[in-house]
Design a protein around this motif. Sequence first.
Motif, PDB file in Angstrom:
ATOM      1  N   ALA A  45      24.893   7.158 -13.036  1.00 61.47           N
ATOM      2  CA  ALA A  45      25.831   6.060 -12.779  1.00 61.47           C
ATOM      3  C   ALA A  45      26.219   6.005 -11.301  1.00 61.47           C
ATOM      4  O   ALA A  45      26.339   4.923 -10.722  1.00 61.47           O
ATOM      5  CB  ALA A  45      27.071   6.215 -13.657  1.00 61.47           C
ATOM      6  N   ALA A  46      26.393   7.164 -10.680  1.00 63.03           N
ATOM      7  CA  ALA A  46      26.735   7.209  -9.252  1.00 63.03           C
ATOM      8  C   ALA A  46      25.578   6.679  -8.402  1.00 63.03           C
ATOM      9  O   ALA A  46      25.794   5.881  -7.475  1.00 63.03           O
ATOM     10  CB  ALA A  46      27.090   8.630  -8.832  1.00 63.03           C
ATOM     11  N   ARG A  47      24.365   7.097  -8.724  1.00 59.65           N
ATOM     12  CA  ARG A  47      23.192   6.605  -7.972  1.00 59.65           C
ATOM     13  C   ARG A  47      23.005   5.103  -8.159  1.00 59.65           C
ATOM     14  O   ARG A  47      22.656   4.387  -7.220  1.00 59.65           O
ATOM     15  CB  ARG A  47      21.937   7.361  -8.384  1.00 59.65           C
ATOM     16  N   HIS A  48      23.250   4.622  -9.376  1.00 58.50           N
ATOM     17  CA  HIS A  48      23.129   3.181  -9.633  1.00 58.50           C
ATOM     18  C   HIS A  48      24.143   2.402  -8.795  1.00 58.50           C
ATOM     19  O   HIS A  48      23.792   1.398  -8.166  1.00 58.50           O
ATOM     20  CB  HIS A  48      23.325   2.883 -11.125  1.00 58.50           C
ATOM     21  N   LEU A  49      25.384   2.876  -8.766  1.00 59.09           N
ATOM     22  CA  LEU A  49      26.397   2.216  -7.938  1.00 59.09           C
ATOM     23  C   LEU A  49      26.000   2.252  -6.466  1.00 59.09           C
ATOM     24  O   LEU A  49      26.109   1.239  -5.766  1.00 59.09           O
ATOM     25  CB  LEU A  49      27.773   2.865  -8.139  1.00 59.09           C
ATOM     26  N   ASP A  50      25.508   3.390  -5.998  1.00 58.07           N
ATOM     27  CA  ASP A  50      25.074   3.492  -4.600  1.00 58.07           C
ATOM     28  C   ASP A  50      23.962   2.488  -4.299  1.00 58.07           C
ATOM     29  O   ASP A  50      23.966   1.835  -3.250  1.00 58.07           O
ATOM     30  CB  ASP A  50      24.584   4.908  -4.282  1.00 58.07           C
ATOM     31  N   ASP A  51      23.020   2.321  -5.235  1.00 59.78           N
ATOM     32  CA  ASP A  51      21.901   1.395  -5.039  1.00 59.78           C
ATOM     33  C   ASP A  51      22.374  -0.057  -5.031  1.00 59.78           C
ATOM     34  O   ASP A  51      21.995  -0.837  -4.148  1.00 59.78           O
ATOM     35  CB  ASP A  51      20.857   1.607  -6.137  1.00 59.78           C
ATOM     36  N   VAL A  52      23.220  -0.427  -5.996  1.00 63.35           N
ATOM     37  CA  VAL A  52      23.734  -1.799  -6.042  1.00 63.35           C
ATOM     38  C   VAL A  52      24.586  -2.081  -4.808  1.00 63.35           C
ATOM     39  O   VAL A  52      24.515  -3.171  -4.225  1.00 63.35           O
ATOM     40  CB  VAL A  52      24.519  -2.055  -7.346  1.00 63.35           C
ATOM     41  N   HIS A  53      25.373  -1.104  -4.389  1.00 62.46           N
ATOM     42  CA  HIS A  53      26.200  -1.264  -3.186  1.00 62.46           C
ATOM     43  C   HIS A  53      25.314  -1.497  -1.953  1.00 62.46           C
ATOM     44  O   HIS A  53      25.622  -2.349  -1.117  1.00 62.46           O
ATOM     45  CB  HIS A  53      27.089  -0.042  -2.980  1.00 62.46           C
ATOM     46  N   ARG A  54      24.222  -0.744  -1.857  1.00 65.57           N
ATOM     47  CA  ARG A  54      23.298  -0.923  -0.727  1.00 65.57           C
ATOM     48  C   ARG A  54      22.710  -2.340  -0.738  1.00 65.57           C
ATOM     49  O   ARG A  54      22.654  -3.014   0.288  1.00 65.57           O
ATOM     50  CB  ARG A  54      22.171   0.115  -0.779  1.00 65.57           C
ATOM     51  N   GLN A  55      22.305  -2.825  -1.908  1.00 60.11           N
ATOM     52  CA  GLN A  55      21.765  -4.181  -2.018  1.00 60.11           C
ATOM     53  C   GLN A  55      22.815  -5.218  -1.627  1.00 60.11           C
ATOM     54  O   GLN A  55      22.510  -6.196  -0.925  1.00 60.11           O
ATOM     55  CB  GLN A  55      21.288  -4.451  -3.446  1.00 60.11           C
ATOM     56  N   PHE A  56      24.041  -5.013  -2.086  1.00 59.56           N
ATOM     57  CA  PHE A  56      25.137  -5.919  -1.769  1.00 59.56           C
ATOM     58  C   PHE A  56      25.397  -5.962  -0.270  1.00 59.56           C
ATOM     59  O   PHE A  56      25.495  -7.039   0.329  1.00 59.56           O
ATOM     60  CB  PHE A  56      26.400  -5.491  -2.531  1.00 59.56           C
ATOM     61  N   THR A  57      25.506  -4.789   0.364  1.00 59.76           N
ATOM     62  CA  THR A  57      25.789  -4.771   1.803  1.00 59.76           C
ATOM     63  C   THR A  57      24.620  -5.336   2.609  1.00 59.76           C
ATOM     64  O   THR A  57      24.852  -6.022   3.608  1.00 59.76           O
ATOM     65  CB  THR A  57      26.146  -3.360   2.302  1.00 59.76           C
TER      66      THR A  57
END
Length: 141
Positions: free
Chosen positions: A46-58
């Motif tokens: 879940a942490a890695r998924h959030l990090d990945d989505v956050h990277r895409q968002f930024t």
Amino acid sequence: MDTSATQPSAAPGSQMAQQALGRTPSELRFHHEGPELVLACLVGNAARHLDDVHRQFTDAAQQAATTLTRAVAGTASINSLGVLQHSATQIDILAARRADAVDRLREAINAYRQITADKPTATPGPPATPAPSATARRTRR
């Protein structure tokens, strides 16, 4: 201009898990076994998924900001169909996915805390010495 104080973490999922649990998501899996290990892996995923989505968002937001900056400076042609028509939709979708990923990570952290609340972390230690049986005690007398 210094933006380091206002810039969010590049890995908010990992940071959120570490702040909540005192260990990085990758460290969690080395301290458990069985069902606790499954939950530790769930927190890590879940942490890695959030990090990945956050990277895409930024990335999408920064690309949109660059496009707007170049349009304002007059160094880029402006699309007559809308400068941000596609980018805005993508950013909105990614913002929603990011919010959902935060919720999923919170749920995983809460489940991990509930399951591991009463249990010490698995650390190798000396093997327990079994207590002598009642028969063994009677024969010594």
